[in-house]
Design a protein around this motif. Structure first.
Motif, PDB file in Angstrom:
ATOM      1  N   GLU A  52      -6.688   6.974  13.521  1.00 11.08           N
ATOM      2  CA  GLU A  52      -5.442   6.597  14.201  1.00 11.08           C
ATOM      3  C   GLU A  52      -5.097   5.138  13.928  1.00 11.08           C
ATOM      4  O   GLU A  52      -3.928   4.781  13.730  1.00 11.08           O
ATOM      5  N   PHE A  53      -6.112   4.279  13.896  1.00 10.57           N
ATOM      6  CA  PHE A  53      -5.892   2.859  13.607  1.00 10.57           C
ATOM      7  C   PHE A  53      -5.274   2.674  12.230  1.00 10.57           C
ATOM      8  O   PHE A  53      -4.280   1.950  12.070  1.00 10.57           O
ATOM      9  N   TYR A  54      -5.847   3.319  11.215  1.00  2.63           N
ATOM     10  CA  TYR A  54      -5.340   3.135   9.853  1.00  2.63           C
ATOM     11  C   TYR A  54      -3.935   3.710   9.692  1.00  2.63           C
ATOM     12  O   TYR A  54      -3.097   3.123   8.994  1.00  2.63           O
ATOM     13  N   GLU A  55      -3.665   4.823  10.329  1.00  5.58           N
ATOM     14  CA  GLU A  55      -2.316   5.392  10.254  1.00  5.58           C
ATOM     15  C   GLU A  55      -1.294   4.454  10.895  1.00  5.58           C
ATOM     16  O   GLU A  55      -0.200   4.235  10.359  1.00  5.58           O
ATOM     17  N   PHE A  64       0.838  -1.197   0.000  1.00  8.15           N
ATOM     18  CA  PHE A  64       0.000   0.000   0.000  1.00  8.15           C
ATOM     19  C   PHE A  64       0.872   1.246   0.000  1.00  8.15           C
ATOM     20  O   PHE A  64       1.886   1.314   0.699  1.00  8.15           O
ATOM     21  N   THR A  65       0.453   2.234  -0.775  1.00  8.91           N
ATOM     22  CA  THR A  65       1.258   3.444  -0.935  1.00  8.91           C
ATOM     23  C   THR A  65       0.769   4.599  -0.082  1.00  8.91           C
ATOM     24  O   THR A  65       1.442   5.625   0.002  1.00  8.91           O
ATOM     25  N   SER A  66      -0.405   4.458   0.548  1.00 10.73           N
ATOM     26  CA  SER A  66      -0.924   5.545   1.376  1.00 10.73           C
ATOM     27  C   SER A  66      -1.899   4.986   2.403  1.00 10.73           C
ATOM     28  O   SER A  66      -2.428   3.875   2.253  1.00 10.73           O
ATOM     29  N   VAL A  67      -2.141   5.779   3.439  1.00 12.72           N
ATOM     30  CA  VAL A  67      -3.119   5.407   4.464  1.00 12.72           C
ATOM     31  C   VAL A  67      -4.505   5.301   3.842  1.00 12.72           C
ATOM     32  O   VAL A  67      -5.269   4.374   4.147  1.00 12.72           O
ATOM     33  N   ASP A  68      -4.836   6.219   2.957  1.00 11.19           N
ATOM     34  CA  ASP A  68      -6.165   6.203   2.335  1.00 11.19           C
ATOM     35  C   ASP A  68      -6.384   4.943   1.504  1.00 11.19           C
ATOM     36  O   ASP A  68      -7.483   4.366   1.503  1.00 11.19           O
ATOM     37  N   GLU A  69      -5.351   4.518   0.790  1.00 10.64           N
ATOM     38  CA  GLU A  69      -5.471   3.292  -0.009  1.00 10.64           C
ATOM     39  C   GLU A  69      -5.701   2.087   0.897  1.00 10.64           C
ATOM     40  O   GLU A  69      -6.539   1.223   0.604  1.00 10.64           O
ATOM     41  N   LEU A  70      -4.973   2.030   1.995  1.00  8.59           N
ATOM     42  CA  LEU A  70      -5.134   0.924   2.937  1.00  8.59           C
ATOM     43  C   LEU A  70      -6.520   0.954   3.561  1.00  8.59           C
ATOM     44  O   LEU A  70      -7.178  -0.088   3.694  1.00  8.59           O
ATOM     45  N   PHE A 125      -9.086  -0.356   1.230  1.00  8.57           N
ATOM     46  CA  PHE A 125      -8.953  -1.808   1.116  1.00  8.57           C
ATOM     47  C   PHE A 125      -9.629  -2.506   2.295  1.00  8.57           C
ATOM     48  O   PHE A 125     -10.425  -3.435   2.111  1.00  8.57           O
ATOM     49  N   VAL A 126      -9.336  -2.064   3.521  1.00  7.04           N
ATOM     50  CA  VAL A 126      -9.898  -2.708   4.715  1.00  7.04           C
ATOM     51  C   VAL A 126     -11.415  -2.563   4.743  1.00  7.04           C
ATOM     52  O   VAL A 126     -12.141  -3.530   5.032  1.00  7.04           O
TER      53      VAL A 126
END
Length: 254
Positions: free
Chosen positions: A148-151, A98-104, A107-108
């Motif tokens: 905060e979790f995703y970051e 994953f290239t960014s927090v938003d992309e991740l 996905f989740v």
């Protein structure tokens, strides 16, 4: 060539035999069929929905977010099929970076939608109610907790020194046992995402205990900041014990 993995139709009635799995130190790669069989075995132990029980006792509002036009048998079958199809998808995506927090995050949350497809009402994803039964993060604080979790998840997944077992334990702890982000399917979603992190590193999946035993070891108080959360240390030690049987079996077979 081995037969392709098939989802048992009579899941709730069928006894699933434990699947021998090699640990991450084994030289042979773990096959998709073994991952899926183990995921299904764990689902049978943990998920009430997949066994045909729709439990809305955590809050009065939860029932309003669930589909009311399907029988429990239909929803149970849907839950099993969703879970296995999602794990198949995650296995195919195990090399993804994953290239960014938003992309991740996308996905989740896409995984959560796959898990809940046909079970929750259209458009329902996030938990909007507070639980009187479990120590979940208050719904009014979920937005900040999720960000905060995703970051943190992005940093952990991008860190080659991260322990797969510890990361999987942390995902289950945050997504299901403490923050409980989604309106339904948090247990299945967190298990699927924990499986994903283990599959990414070629690690075996854990052997879960019964749902009753697992929740006896679940946190009893609302989560604190990670640096202050001693409950997580207890959960991590317990979660790591899920792998001990497989490690012992692998050692005895050498």
């Amino acid at each position: 060539m081995p037969e392709p993995f098939k989802i048992p139709i009579e899941f709730a009635e069928e006894k699933i035999e434990p699947v021998p799995i090699k640990t991450e130190s084994a030289s042979e790669k773990i096959s998709e069929d073994i991952y899926l069989a183990t995921a299904l075995e764990n689902l049978a132990k943990i998920s009430r929905t997949a066994a045909g029980t729709i439990d809305v006792s955590s809050s009065n509002e939860k029932s309003g977010q669930m589909r009311q036009d399907r029988s429990q048998e239909d929803i149970a079958k849907q839950a099993r099929e969703n879970f296995m199809a999602t794990n198949q998808y995650l296995f195919s995506e195990r090399a993804r970076r994953f290239t960014s927090v938003d992309e991740l995050r996308e996905f989740v949350e896409g995984v959560a939608r796959k898990i809940n497809n046909g079970i929750t009402k259209e458009g329902v994803l996030f938990r909007q109610h507070d639980s009187t039964k479990y120590p979940y993060t208050l719904s009014g604080e979920l937005a900040l907790s999720m960000q905060e979790f995703y970051e943190t998840l992005f940093r952990k997944m991008d860190d080659p020194s991260s322990s797969p077992e510890e990361l999987a334990a942390w995902i289950e702890y945050r997504m299901n046992l403490t923050d409980h982000f989604f309106a339904d399917g948090c247990g299945k979603t967190s298990m699927a995402m924990a499986n994903f992190t283990l599959m990414r590193s070629g690690h075996s999946l854990p052997t879960y205990p019964s749902r009753k035993e697992l929740f006896e070891h679940a946190p009893k108080n609302r989560r604190l900041a990670d640096s202050e959360d001693l409950q997580f240390n207890d959960w991590l030690a317990y979660y790591k014990s899920f792998f001990e049987t497989k490690k012992e079996e692998a050692s005895s077979g050498e």
